[in-house]
Design a protein around this motif. Structure first.
Motif, PDB file in Angstrom:
ATOM      1  N   ILE A 261       0.873  -1.175   0.000  1.00 56.32           N
ATOM      2  CA  ILE A 261       0.000   0.000   0.000  1.00 56.32           C
ATOM      3  C   ILE A 261       0.911   1.225   0.000  1.00 56.32           C
ATOM      4  CG2 ILE A 261      -1.872   1.214   1.167  1.00 56.32           C
ATOM      5  CD1 ILE A 261      -2.478  -1.427   2.633  1.00 56.32           C
ATOM      6  N   VAL A 262       0.994   1.876  -1.127  1.00 60.52           N
ATOM      7  CA  VAL A 262       1.864   3.045  -1.269  1.00 60.52           C
ATOM      8  C   VAL A 262       1.002   4.295  -1.348  1.00 60.52           C
ATOM      9  CG1 VAL A 262       3.650   4.146  -2.659  1.00 60.52           C
ATOM     10  CG2 VAL A 262       3.569   1.642  -2.496  1.00 60.52           C
ATOM     11  N   LEU A 263       1.241   5.233  -0.450  1.00 61.52           N
ATOM     12  CA  LEU A 263       0.481   6.477  -0.430  1.00 61.52           C
ATOM     13  C   LEU A 263       1.312   7.618  -0.997  1.00 61.52           C
ATOM     14  CD1 LEU A 263      -1.379   6.510   3.021  1.00 61.52           C
ATOM     15  CD2 LEU A 263      -2.113   5.517   0.867  1.00 61.52           C
ATOM     16  N   HIS A 264       0.644   8.556  -1.689  1.00 58.76           N
ATOM     17  CA  HIS A 264       1.290   9.805  -2.075  1.00 58.76           C
ATOM     18  C   HIS A 264       1.506  10.648  -0.829  1.00 58.76           C
ATOM     19  CE1 HIS A 264       0.806   9.079  -6.351  1.00 58.76           C
ATOM     20  NE2 HIS A 264      -0.469   8.781  -6.153  1.00 58.76           N
ATOM     21  N   ASP A 265       2.343  11.650  -0.945  1.00 60.09           N
ATOM     22  CA  ASP A 265       2.628  12.516   0.207  1.00 60.09           C
ATOM     23  C   ASP A 265       1.358  13.172   0.735  1.00 60.09           C
ATOM     24  OD1 ASP A 265       5.274  11.887   0.024  1.00 60.09           O
ATOM     25  OD2 ASP A 265       5.863  13.702  -1.055  1.00 60.09           O
ATOM     26  N   TYR A 266       0.482  13.648  -0.180  1.00 56.58           N
ATOM     27  CA  TYR A 266      -0.734  14.321   0.273  1.00 56.58           C
ATOM     28  C   TYR A 266      -1.678  13.352   0.972  1.00 56.58           C
ATOM     29  CZ  TYR A 266      -3.355  12.445  -3.775  1.00 56.58           C
ATOM     30  OH  TYR A 266      -3.962  11.628  -4.690  1.00 56.58           O
ATOM     31  N   GLN A 267      -1.670  12.080   0.533  1.00 59.56           N
ATOM     32  CA  GLN A 267      -2.513  11.075   1.191  1.00 59.56           C
ATOM     33  C   GLN A 267      -1.998  10.772   2.593  1.00 59.56           C
ATOM     34  OE1 GLN A 267      -2.071   8.138  -1.970  1.00 59.56           O
ATOM     35  NE2 GLN A 267      -4.247   8.267  -2.437  1.00 59.56           N
ATOM     36  N   MET A 268      -0.685  10.651   2.713  1.00 60.11           N
ATOM     37  CA  MET A 268      -0.101  10.384   4.028  1.00 60.11           C
ATOM     38  C   MET A 268      -0.337  11.549   4.977  1.00 60.11           C
ATOM     39  SD  MET A 268       1.409   8.221   5.909  1.00 60.11           S
ATOM     40  CE  MET A 268       2.188   6.998   4.857  1.00 60.11           C
ATOM     41  N   GLU A 269      -0.322  12.749   4.414  1.00 59.91           N
ATOM     42  CA  GLU A 269      -0.519  13.933   5.257  1.00 59.91           C
ATOM     43  C   GLU A 269      -1.926  13.964   5.855  1.00 59.91           C
ATOM     44  OE1 GLU A 269      -0.146  18.790   4.814  1.00 59.91           O
ATOM     45  OE2 GLU A 269       1.012  17.480   3.478  1.00 59.91           O
ATOM     46  N   VAL A 270      -2.954  13.662   5.030  1.00 62.79           N
ATOM     47  CA  VAL A 270      -4.318  13.692   5.562  1.00 62.79           C
ATOM     48  C   VAL A 270      -4.580  12.498   6.481  1.00 62.79           C
ATOM     49  CG1 VAL A 270      -5.249  15.005   3.620  1.00 62.79           C
ATOM     50  CG2 VAL A 270      -5.326  12.504   3.554  1.00 62.79           C
ATOM     51  N   ALA A 271      -3.822  11.415   6.297  1.00 61.60           N
ATOM     52  CA  ALA A 271      -4.032  10.213   7.109  1.00 61.60           C
ATOM     53  C   ALA A 271      -3.399  10.317   8.490  1.00 61.60           C
ATOM     54  CB  ALA A 271      -3.469   8.988   6.384  1.00 61.60           C
TER      55      ALA A 271
END
Length: 963
Positions: A261-271
């Motif tokens: 499961i690889v997240l983009h930086d913006y996805q990791m930030e909101v998570a």
């Protein structure tokens, strides 16, 4: 077509090892019989791989009719060759995952001498229950077992299990544990290898690669031959890199744990706040990976609880049945089923166990919100088949902007808020609080809730945050990731002549005069629709048959006017013609072979249409009189598809009728075919209109064809606006359809491919463009409101959220109290009487009605059976649980539909639909659309009593025949 052939050739080496020839061959109707005989002969003489090669040759080089490729992929999936289907559909696993799977296959082959000693019958049944073997696989394995012995059966099982979709290894290992095989030498090795650590050899020996289970210091290894016997069996060759140094190191992706499961930086930030255990709302545009964020948070949540020795239970809630399978197959199941037990439950599920049992047995459960709410209600009533909020540790709420007053999401969250505030009191009393789950909300657009001021918009956002008990609403400007489509509004000029519409308006005017009706608005408008519906309801209550039937016909003519302004005149004519044909059909009882009562007004209405029918039919053949919106839509579609190398689009339209009619119009127009348009319609699943709904399986099939490219233009109702996983489009058209800012954002979000366009086609003067402008303004208002809420000081935010939560709890208490008071005042069923909505004939008393499964209102009295006739249910055949709809029941006097004939446990039960009756209650006539609007508590259907009565009747008939 050539791309599909090339793909099969590209992955041929993989496919030939994954295809199970016999069942696939049976499903390929386009492969000639002589080729099938040749392939079967190859299978017998040369084995699986050669036969699979011959099958691929026959598919590629033989006749390839339209749809052959979709049929081939479907055959692979149906035959249980899901792994092969992924390759054929150009969805191969990542290289790392593919390598891991190859190693698992190699390991099974190395340990086969031990594994063939397994209890084949037990393992076979468990593999079938897990979905790793098809029915045919199980039959073949058991036949091999019975005819040629256990070892031969085990070998066939192993060959078949290794051709499964990735993830089979983990399931197979679990099954071996469940069937108590871990004492078997090869199985013990598999269990230890599952942990997957890599150990290097000593420096004085050639480097070799092994999978082992526990970190073993190099000092203790000595000669590799001194290790337990299984270790030499687990040698994997050069496919694994080994670690060097003084210790050991874990292998990435220990065993087949599914894709990373690889997240983009913006996805990791909101998570991030959710990873810390906080309740949040993730607000990201359509197509930006909100669900992937939820999958990642789910995994971290379960991993974290597992590492702390705590149980974890995640429930993913959706508001549409198709989303259950979608989230399972594309996200949660795909990424997590190799590590955790994932299950889905909806109204379409065929699971044979109760929902609480599903909750107990699985780690992640994807379900419709209503199923969870029903189970909560059961638990509150003391039933064993209910679950409690404390059973869940994380609750993911998809499309969480629906957490509004009165909605099922809100009912669930009210339970949560009440328990949270009770916990505060329990802590004050130094008592242990009840566990409540972490909440994760997902939305592309929370909207503004109809707010007209910025302050009200902020209140709306804060209310949603309060409803979800969120510490924050997390958004992110995507920058380069954002793909806003180019937007245009195209207005079609009103047509200069509309003789077709003029004839319909003339008919409506004659009806107005006949019934002495004086409408306050123009025919063909939404206001007229509302006016005529109200007239029909009032006439039914007043038992004014003349006005009631005229109002019903006027409603159909108004719909035809709307259709002639949006789709073809021929479609509008077909609609009217079908309506009158069905109304006439109601006046005929095939058993009595005589007409049912026809009133003077009905004769007038039938004669009126018959007199104008030929003229309407003739006018519908003149293309020069068609509406200009359709012309503009044609130009837009042709321009978009001719101007692009590869176009993929979706047209949103208002009604199911218009979606079907537009699809037919496109399919009949050769110009669309010439520019590569391959269209299909997509409509909802609820039985709420004259159009047969789509089943979830039909919806899934259409979306799959759209994803594969067999269809490149969807004509859809609002069912496609929200939630459904639809392939990226570069053409989005809203055809005369504007609702609210949420729908606009969702629809526009469908156009997220490169060089996308978003076009609104409207009729000049319709007000559609103006409403779109209002929605654009509301979208900006929403963005500002979210930003201001995010910038609120923490103390102010928490104070406002708490106020809204307390308000929601108090409002719920008031509603509950009113409901209880209403329930306490519920009258005895004998206090109400039912009469036919059309002819006003007395039908029955409320005391004749009983309820099946708290849902279906039936009347099985002998007196009632004399009042209706049964007709074939031509529109829809349904199968639900242990009952089925067999036909339509209609009034013998006037032909008005009353409901449906339901077969329940072998007993025919006439099921009444309350909307077809006038209800006399407290000496007043009323009309209802749903049974729960009527405050009467009907008794439960006594199956045993009625079964005995039916049995006695049958015996009496038999005695009469023998006499």
């Amino acid at each position: 077509m050539e791309e599909d052939v090339h793909r099969i050739e590209l992955f041929r080496n993989r496919l030939r090892t994954l295809i199970v020839v016999e069942p696939v061959l049976d499903l390929l109707d386009f492969v000639p019989d002589e080729d099938k005989q040749r392939i079967r002969a190859t299978l017998t003489q040369k084995g699986d791989i050669c036969a699979a090669d011959a099958l691929l040759d026959a598919v590629i080089r033989g006749p390839r009719p339209p749809g052959w490729f979709v049929g081939f992929v479907a055959a692979l999936e149906t035959a249980g060759c899901g792994h092969a289907a992924k390759y054929a559909a150009n969805e191969p696993p990542s290289a790392a995952l593919e390598a891991e799977n190859d190693n698992c296959v190699r390991l099974i082959n190395l340990l086969q001498l031990s594994l063939v000693q397994m209890k084949t019958r037990d393992v076979c049944h468990r593999c079938h229950d897990r979905g790793r073997l098809t029915d045919e696989d199980r039959q073949n394995i058991l036949a091999e077992l019975d005819n040629r012995g256990p070892i031969s059966g085990a070998r066939l099982l192993l060959r078949r299990i290794m051709r499964n979709e990735i993830g089979w290894f983990s399931d197979f290992l679990d099954i071996l544990r469940e069937t108590e095989h871990m004492g078997l030498r090869g199985c013990y090795s598999l269990g230890r290898v599952k942990c997957g650590l890599i150990l290097s050899t000593s420096d004085d020996e050639p480097q070799r690669r092994f999978l082992i289970t526990e970190p073993v210091p190099l000092a203790e290894t000595g000669n590799l031959r001194r290790l337990s016997p299984w270790l030499s069996l687990a040698e994997m060759g050069s496919s694994f890199s080994c670690c060097r140094g003084d210790g050991t190191e874990p292998m990435k992706g220990s065993g087949p744990e599914g894709p990373d499961i690889v997240l983009h930086d913006y996805q990791m930030e909101v998570a991030r706040p959710a990873l810390d255990g906080n309740n949040i709302i993730v607000c990201l545009p359509t197509g930006s990976g909100k669900t992937r964020v939820a999958v990642y948070i789910t995994k971290q949540h379960l991993d974290g609880r597992s590492s702390r020795g705590q149980p974890g239970k995640v429930v993913v809630l959706v508001n549409k049945v198709p989303l259950v399978d979608q989230h399972y197959s594309t996200e949660f199941g795909r990424f997590l089923k190799h590590r955790y037990k994932v299950e889905r439950v909806s109204g379409n599920s065929q699971l044979k166990i109760s929902f609480p049992e599903v909750i107990r047995k699985n780690d992640i459960i994807i379900c419709t919100a209503q199923i969870l709410e029903n189970s909560f209600s059961s638990a509150r009533g003391g039933h064993e088949d209910g679950i409690r909020l404390s059973d869940i540790t994380l609750m993911v709420i998809d499309e969480c902007h629906h957490t509004q007053k009165g909605g099922v999401y809100n009912n669930i969250m009210i339970r949560y808020l009440k328990q949270k505030h009770r916990n505060v009191q329990l802590q004050k009393e130094q008592k242990k609080p009840v566990n409540i789950p972490q909440i994760l909300g997902l939305t592309a657009s929370p909207g503004v809730g109809g707010a007209r001021t910025q302050q009200k918009a902020e209140e709306h956002i804060l209310r949603i945050c309060a409803n979800l008990d969120a510490v924050a609403i997390e958004t992110k400007e995507l920058g380069k990731e954002a793909k806003d489509p180019f937007k245009r509004i195209q207005s079609a000029a009103e047509r200069k002549e509309d003789p077709f519409g003029d004839v319909i308006k003339g008919i409506m005017e004659e009806i107005h005069n006949h019934a002495d009706l004086k409408p306050l608005c123009d025919p063909g408008t939404q206001n007229y629709e509302q006016w005529v519906v109200q007239k029909e309801q009032n006439a039914a209550k007043e038992e004014n048959q003349k006005v009631r039937v005229c109002a019903e016909h006027l409603r159909q003519y108004n719909e035809a006017l709307h259709q002639s302004n949006t789709i073809r005149m021929s479609d509008a004519f077909s609609f009217l013609n079908k309506f009158h044909a069905e109304e006439l059909k109601k006046k005929y009882d095939p058993e009595a072979e005589e007409s049912i009562q026809i009133t003077d007004t009905e004769r007038f209405l039938f004669a009126l249409f018959k007199g104008k029918k030929e003229k309407l039919q003739d006018l519908a053949k003149h293309p020069e009189y068609e509406n200009n919106s359709l012309t503009l839509l044609r130009e837009t579609i042709l321009k978009e598809f001719m101007g692009r190398e590869e176009a993929r689009g979706i047209i949103f339209t208002k009604t199911r009728l218009s979606a079907i009619a537009l699809n037919q119009w496109i399919s009949e127009n050769k110009k669309f075919e010439a520019c590569g348009v391959r269209a299909s319609h997509l409509i909802g699943g609820g039985d709420q209109s004259v159009v047969k709904p789509m089943t979830s399986a039909e919806q899934k099939d259409i979306l799959n064809k759209f994803r594969l490219g067999d269809i490149n233009l969807l004509i859809a109702t609002t069912v496609a606006e929200e939630g459904l996983d639809i392939k990226e489009c570069n053409v989005v058209i809203r055809y005369g359809l504007v609702t609210n800012e949420i729908a606009m954002i969702q629809a526009r979000g469908r156009g997220r491919a490169e060089d996308s366009s978003y076009t609104l086609v409207e009729m000049e003067g319709s007000g559609v463009a103006e409403r779109e402008s209002v929605n654009e303004y509301r979208e900006k208002m929403m963005s500002r409101a979210i930003q201001r809420v995010q910038k609120l000081p923490r103390a102010d935010y928490e104070k406002k959220v708490k106020e809204f939560q307390m308000q929601a709890i108090m409002e719920d208490r008031v509603r509950t109290k009113k409901k209880q008071q209403k329930s306490m005042k519920t009258e005895h069923p004998s206090k109400v009487r039912f009469s036919c909505r059309q002819c006003c004939a007395a039908v029955c008393s409320g005391q004749d009605i009983a309820i099946i499964e708290n849902m279906h209102h039936v009347n099985v009295t002998p007196q009632f059976r004399e009042l209706f006739l049964v007709r074939e249910n031509t529109s829809l055949q349904e199968r639900l649980l242990d009952y089925e709809v067999n036909g339509v029941i209609a009034c013998k006097k006037c032909g008005q539909r009353w409901g449906s004939m339901m077969l329940y446990g072998g007993i025919e039960c006439p099921c009444l639909h309350i909307k077809n009756f006038v209800v006399t209650y407290n000496k007043k006539n009323k009309v209802f659309s749903k049974w729960n609007e009527l405050a009467i508590r009907f008794p439960a259907f006594d199956y045993v009593e009625h079964a005995q009565l039916v049995g006695q009747e049958d015996e009496d008939e038999e005695e009469e025949e023998t006499e």
